[in-house]
Each structure stands twice: as C-alpha cells, then as structure tokens.
Design a protein around this motif. Structure first.
Motif, mmCIF file in Angstrom:
data_model
loop_
_atom_site.group_PDB
_atom_site.id
_atom_site.type_symbol
_atom_site.label_atom_id
_atom_site.label_comp_id
_atom_site.label_asym_id
_atom_site.label_seq_id
_atom_site.Cartn_x
_atom_site.Cartn_y
_atom_site.Cartn_z
ATOM 1 N N PRO A 117 0.076 -5.734 -7.124
ATOM 2 C CA PRO A 117 0.028 -4.425 -7.573
ATOM 3 C C PRO A 117 0.326 -3.513 -6.299
ATOM 4 O O PRO A 117 0.023 -3.809 -5.105
ATOM 5 N N LEU A 118 0.710 -2.268 -6.352
ATOM 6 C CA LEU A 118 0.966 -1.323 -5.372
ATOM 7 C C LEU A 118 -0.183 -0.440 -5.368
ATOM 8 O O LEU A 118 -0.630 0.406 -6.251
ATOM 9 N N LEU A 119 -0.987 -0.711 -4.083
ATOM 10 C CA LEU A 119 -2.457 0.123 -4.112
ATOM 11 C C LEU A 119 -2.306 1.425 -3.202
ATOM 12 O O LEU A 119 -1.584 1.388 -2.493
ATOM 13 N N GLY A 128 -3.630 -10.739 13.430
ATOM 14 C CA GLY A 128 -2.504 -11.676 12.934
ATOM 15 C C GLY A 128 -1.765 -11.040 11.942
ATOM 16 O O GLY A 128 -1.233 -11.704 10.873
ATOM 17 N N ILE A 129 -2.068 -9.896 11.503
ATOM 18 C CA ILE A 129 -1.243 -9.144 10.244
ATOM 19 C C ILE A 129 0.125 -8.550 10.468
ATOM 20 O O ILE A 129 -0.031 -7.621 11.530
ATOM 21 N N MET A 130 1.218 -8.727 9.969
ATOM 22 C CA MET A 130 2.461 -8.047 10.289
ATOM 23 C C MET A 130 2.292 -6.972 9.313
ATOM 24 O O MET A 130 2.255 -6.668 8.122
ATOM 25 N N VAL A 131 2.542 -5.791 10.026
ATOM 26 C CA VAL A 131 2.716 -4.447 9.396
ATOM 27 C C VAL A 131 4.116 -4.008 9.300
ATOM 28 O O VAL A 131 4.727 -3.848 10.524
ATOM 29 N N ILE A 132 4.537 -3.635 7.937
ATOM 30 C CA ILE A 132 5.988 -3.108 7.706
ATOM 31 C C ILE A 132 5.705 -1.652 7.102
ATOM 32 O O ILE A 132 5.230 -1.636 6.286
ATOM 33 N N GLU A 133 6.736 -0.744 7.837
ATOM 34 C CA GLU A 133 6.753 0.387 7.359
ATOM 35 C C GLU A 133 8.143 0.537 6.381
ATOM 36 O O GLU A 133 9.250 0.339 6.625
ATOM 37 N N ALA A 134 7.859 0.705 5.168
ATOM 38 C CA ALA A 134 8.708 1.061 4.141
ATOM 39 C C ALA A 134 9.425 2.230 4.185
ATOM 40 O O ALA A 134 8.847 3.310 4.544
ATOM 41 N N VAL A 176 3.716 -0.774 3.993
ATOM 42 C CA VAL A 176 3.171 0.321 4.036
ATOM 43 C C VAL A 176 4.211 1.311 3.647
ATOM 44 O O VAL A 176 5.120 1.590 4.290
ATOM 45 N N TRP A 177 3.829 2.385 2.647
ATOM 46 C CA TRP A 177 4.769 3.373 2.376
ATOM 47 C C TRP A 177 3.788 4.601 2.752
ATOM 48 O O TRP A 177 3.098 5.273 1.834
ATOM 49 N N GLY A 178 3.655 5.069 3.922
ATOM 50 C CA GLY A 178 2.915 6.095 4.427
ATOM 51 C C GLY A 178 2.605 6.099 6.013
ATOM 52 O O GLY A 178 3.307 5.355 6.601
ATOM 53 N N GLU A 179 1.969 6.688 6.454
ATOM 54 C CA GLU A 179 1.574 6.870 7.949
ATOM 55 C C GLU A 179 1.010 5.670 8.550
ATOM 56 O O GLU A 179 -0.024 5.097 7.748
ATOM 57 N N ILE A 180 1.241 5.289 9.682
ATOM 58 C CA ILE A 180 0.559 4.102 10.152
ATOM 59 C C ILE A 180 0.039 4.459 11.594
ATOM 60 O O ILE A 180 0.282 4.902 12.483
ATOM 61 N N ASP A 181 -1.237 4.378 11.479
ATOM 62 C CA ASP A 181 -2.253 4.983 12.587
ATOM 63 C C ASP A 181 -2.111 3.823 13.931
ATOM 64 O O ASP A 181 -2.168 2.648 13.347
ATOM 65 N N GLU A 182 -1.887 4.082 14.995
ATOM 66 C CA GLU A 182 -1.634 3.120 16.298
ATOM 67 C C GLU A 182 -2.844 2.400 16.409
ATOM 68 O O GLU A 182 -2.934 1.154 16.701
ATOM 69 N N PHE A 227 0.920 -1.095 0.073
ATOM 70 C CA PHE A 227 -0.036 -0.029 0.056
ATOM 71 C C PHE A 227 0.892 1.484 0.137
ATOM 72 O O PHE A 227 1.828 1.382 0.770
ATOM 73 N N ALA A 228 0.651 2.110 -0.859
ATOM 74 C CA ALA A 228 1.319 3.337 -1.039
ATOM 75 C C ALA A 228 0.222 4.372 -0.474
ATOM 76 O O ALA A 228 -0.275 5.493 -1.438
ATOM 77 N N CYS A 229 -0.204 4.134 0.809
ATOM 78 C CA CYS A 229 -1.286 5.399 1.384
ATOM 79 C C CYS A 229 -1.146 5.205 3.102
ATOM 80 O O CYS A 229 -0.472 4.217 3.475
ATOM 81 N N PRO A 230 -1.662 5.932 3.803
ATOM 82 C CA PRO A 230 -1.782 5.618 4.959
ATOM 83 C C PRO A 230 -2.597 4.604 5.655
ATOM 84 O O PRO A 230 -3.286 4.144 5.033
#
Length: 564
Positions: free
Chosen positions: A341-343, A319-325, A303-309, A252-255
């Motif tokens: 795809p990059l969404l 159970g989803i692993m979230v990675i900040e690029a 994710v390439w963007g802000e990550i909300d807590e 994802f290229a979004c918050p």
C-alpha cells in the motif's frame, strides 16, 4: 443527395433520398412525431458536431495539436483526442455520452478515440438528413442497426495481412504510433517493438504490464533507451544508494520526518520549556518510527514528500535506502507492481514490497532508480524516454503506450486491416452497392452509413493539406475498380500494402461497434429533460456567478455546453 460531387463523377447519379424512401411499400410521410424526433436528433447532432469539430484537426498522422488550459490552470499541448476530451467540461448529455463512448474505446483498445468521435458525429449528421427526408425514428434505428451488422460482418474479409509469430512487429506498430508522436517515430517504434518482442512469452502470450515507461527531461528523444527492471524518476538521498539483495520496500506519500509546520493541527506552546519538550518528543517519535521500519526488515523507502535531514541520518544508521520520488503517479504504479500500500503515515506496511535489488542509475544529467526482480511475472524492461520539454515527453509516452497496446491486441488477434482510410472506403463501397439494391428504409440508411464512413479518409486528406475533392475522386475510382488497398498518403493516394500502413482488426471493429452503439442510443432519445434546480442550489449558482464576474475565466463556452 447522399454523394458529394466528387463521388458522382465516377458513376451514374444516385437517386435522391426522398425517391429512395418512397420506394418502400409504405411511404413515409411527415408526422408530428417525426418532426419531434428530428428536433431531438438535431440537438444531438449539434453537440456531436461540436466535439467532432474540435477533434477533427487532430486525426491522423498529419493531425495538429492544441494548447489546452485545464480547469486547474495547467497548460497542455497535445494532439491526443483522449486528453482533449478529458479536459473538456461538458453540459449537453449527447456530448457527455459521446465522450463516455470514446473513453470506453480508449480503455479497452488503447486507440481509436478520435475515430469514434468523428464516425459518431458523421452518422448523426446523416441521420438528420434521413429524418428531414421523412424516415421515422424507429425505422432509422433499425436500419442503422442492420447497416452496423453488415459492416461488422464484412470487416474480417478485408484483413489481408497478419503478424506472424516470429515476425518483427515494427511495421505493424509504426502506423499506430505515427499518429501520436511528432519526431523520430522510427527510432521510438524500434524501441517499443524490441521491448514487446523481448517480453513476449514462448507460448505467444504477452503481458503489457511487464513493460514500464519512464520519462526524464533532458537530452533528446534519440537518447531514449531500454533498461532492465522497473525504472522510476527519482534519486537516492542518503548514504545508502543501493540494496543488492533482498530488497523490502515501503511507500509513503507524506514527509519523511516531523510533521510540516503548515499542517492543519499544530501544538499551542506557551513557554520555552514546552517547546523543548515538544521537540524532544517529536524526535523520539521519529526515531521510533524509523526503528520500527528497520525491525520489520524494511531496507528501501520511497517517499513522495519532504525528507528531513535528521530523519535521513537515522535511516542511514539503520541501513535504509531513502528514495525521493518525482510524482504521485509513479508511486501508485509502484504500489500496484510491488503489491504494497501507499501509506500516508510513517508506519511499517503490513505487506512490504519485495524485489531482488534496488539501485540508482545516472542517465546523462538525470537520475533514476531501478527495481529488479528475479521472477518472470514481474516487470522486466522499462522504456526510458528523454526529451527537452514535458509536452514532447507526454506525446512520446502516449505513443509508446499505444504501441504496447497494439502489440497486445495483435497477440490476441494478429489480423491487420488496410490503414490510411482504405478500410473505410472499402466498407463504404460495399454498403453503397447493397444499399442501392435494397427497398424500404434500409437502402437509404446503408447509403447514409457509407457516406459517414467516407468522411474519415476525407478528414485525413484535409489534415494532410491535399486537394480533398481530387484525392477522394481518385480513391473512389480505385475502389470502384476493386483495388481496396488505396488510402490517403502524404502526397496523395497510396498503396497501403507497399507503404506498410495497417490498422489492427480488434481496434477497428471495437471502434465501429462503440460509435454505432452511441448513435443508436441517441437516435432513440425522445426528449432532453433537465431537472429544475432547488432554491438552495440556485443560491449557490448565483453566488458562483458573482464570483465568476469578479474573476472572469479565460475559457470560452459555446452554445452546446462545451468549453474551448
């Protein structure tokens, strides 16, 4: 004369160019058409020389670097000709064509960009001399084409070494990578050679896309290493820090969370009740999006963007692993490798990316994420480059990619040519000997082509801080004696076979072909025609010029339309 004083000291003086031209059964005389052709070639020569002057100090292992200020205001310190040419804003069509030709060389062979620019500039400079001496443009083009054919036919005979199928490629890659990195070239070349050797298939095929390159700031270049799988700069953000089996990835290229408050479309709220309703609706929508990802089997999100807590907590519960690029470039590379795809919205992808496992890796003070596969067609190794500065890492990254491209070419054609300008001097000797025996316009064109080739080892000697006239005279004498393995070294002339300095045959042949093609195209140009701007365009230009006067640019433009 086509020869410099250093050249004349090793043999009888060559006849003057007009004398050679008038040996033709049909002597060439000055005509209005010839003068018009000279004028246009002079224009092309000036633009090409402006580019060559900019690139020449960066050529070779002792080339210098430049501080570039791009149109976006970014400051880049680099000696890579491709990066320098990409940052220029060109207006002259000849300079634009030359840059396109050099980009063709970089895309097809990965190296030789500066070689194309310098050789094309030297050939156009010699073409100017031929036109001044009275050679018509049509004959000049035909003679240059004949000289190019002769050079390409002779080039394979100069290949005196080849990379064996079971041989360590270090010595073949070192001279390629040495021109792009400043320090610790031996160590970096060993890493690249080891990676190429490990990825090479049993049948001899090589897939360069199976080697990744990841740059991480911190430590020094000596702390670089190789890791299995595909490694990207990033960090796991939640409680789920690894997926050890059956990873399904979404990009994802979004918050990762509610829309930013700075988004173009914002809700207009007139009461506290509407604000609470909007917040609850937004939270429910985000919770639904995370649930949809989990229902589709997505267990890794990059994710390439802000990550909300709060959204991150929901991902942890699912159970989803979230990675900040760290960069969009790595996201694009991940998209290509994973086939997903990059969404730009938090919706499940139709085709998720699949790999064996994903986990975080600490490298000193930096964090990275490793993607591993169990199929042979996926990336198997990543070269981790460490460095104190971004510019140093960029140079090391360019050197690594050039080494990988060179090994890919050697797997297709293992033949190697003498480096350090030895091949150019050998070709110049062969062309000169044949040119003196030819009558008509081909003789002077062969001599002019030879002189253009000699300008390349001359540039190497100049960038190494050597006495150019003395080094060129020694090289000329050695090649006249039949020793075509003599090139330009750090302290003078050297035997390239003993020093293991080589060029790949495929890259050299392609560079010669590309430089000759763009020169032949520019020689045939009859006139540079600039379309008249419409009144609306003129008004836009006037308004832009007024703005430019209020905000003066730091970029200086010369008379050839090239920004410096």
């Amino acid at each position: 004369s086509l020869f410099s004083p250093a050249m004349d000291t090793r043999g009888p003086l060559a006849p003057e160019l007009p004398q050679l031209l008038h040996r033709s059964p049909q002597p060439c005389a000055w005509t209005p058409g010839a003068r018009a052709g000279e004028k246009n070639v002079l224009s092309s020569t000036a633009a090409a020389q402006a580019l060559a002057t900019l690139i020449r100090p960066c050529y070779g292992p002792h080339g210098r670097q430049k501080l570039l200020v791009t149109a976006t205001g970014e400051t880049v310190c680099t000696g890579c000709a491709t990066a320098i040419l990409r940052a220029l804003e060109l207006e002259h069509p000849a300079a634009w064509l030359l840059r396109e030709a050099s980009h063709t060389q970089a895309e097809s062979r990965g190296d030789g960009t500066a070689f194309v620019v310098l050789l094309a500039g030297a050939l156009l400079e010699q073409a100017e001399l031929l036109l001044r001496a009275g050679l018509p443009r049509a004959q000049l083009r035909g003679s240059y084409a004949a000289a190019t054919t002769e050079v390409l036919a002779t080039l394979p005979s100069l290949a005196v070494r080849s990379l064996g199928p079971l041989e360590d490629p270090f010595w073949a890659l070192y001279s390629v990578m040495n021109t792009h990195t400043v320090t610790q070239t031996d160590f970096l070349t060993k890493l690249v050679a080891h990676a190429c050797w490990a990825i090479r298939e049993l049948d001899g095929t090589f897939k360069p896309e199976r080697i990744g390159v990841c740059t991480l700031r911190g430590a020094t270049l000596g702390d670089s290493c190789l890791l299995p799988g595909l490694v990207v700069a990033g960090k796991p953000c939640g409680q789920v820090t690894m997926v050890l089996r059956g990873a399904r990835v979404a990009l994802f290229a979004c918050p990762f969370g509610p829309a930013s408050s700075n988004a173009p479309a914002t809700a207009r709220l007139s009461s506290p009740e509407e604000l609470n309703k909007f917040r609850k609706g937004s939270e429910q929508r985000i919770e639904k999006q995370v649930s949809q990802l989990a229902d589709m089997g997505i267990n890794v999100v990059v994710v390439w963007g802000e990550i909300d807590e709060k959204t991150l907590l929901r991902a942890d519960r699912s159970g989803i692993m979230v990675i900040e690029a760290k960069s969009r470039r790595e996201m694009v590379y991940l998209s290509e490798v994973l086939g997903t795809p990059l969404l730009s919205y938090l919706v499940p992808p139709l085709v998720p990316g699949k790999c064996l496992r994903v986990y975080g890796q600490e490298l000193g003070e930096s964090l990275a994420v490793v993607f591993e596969w169990d199929c042979p067609s996926s990336p198997a190794l990543t070269l981790i480059l460490r460095g104190a500065t971004t510019e140093g890492l960029r140079g090391a990254e360019q050197a690594a990619y050039h080494g990988i491209d060179a090994y890919s070419q050697l797997c297709q054609d293992p033949r190697l040519l003498p480096g350090a300008g030895a091949t150019e001097m050998a070709l110049a000797k062969i062309l000169s000997e044949k040119g003196r025996k030819l009558d008509g316009p081909e003789g002077p064109a062969f001599l002019a082509f030879a002189q253009a080739l000699r300008s390349l080892p001359e540039t190497l000697a100049q960038n190494a801080g050597l006495a150019v006239a003395g080094v060129m005279a020694e090289m000329y004498g050695a090649h006249q004696a039949g020793n075509f393995l003599i090139g330009v070294g750090e302290e003078g002339i050297m035997n390239v076979a003993q020093e293991q300095v080589w060029d790949t045959l495929m890259a050299k042949a392609q560079g010669l072909r590309v430089a000759a093609d763009v020169v032949l195209q520019l020689v045939t140009v009859d006139e540079v025609v600039v379309a008249k701007k419409s009144p609306t365009q003129q008004q836009d230009l006037n308004s832009d010029s007024k703005k430019a006067k209020k905000c003066p640019s730091l970029v200086r433009k010369n008379s050839f339309g090239i920004n410096k």
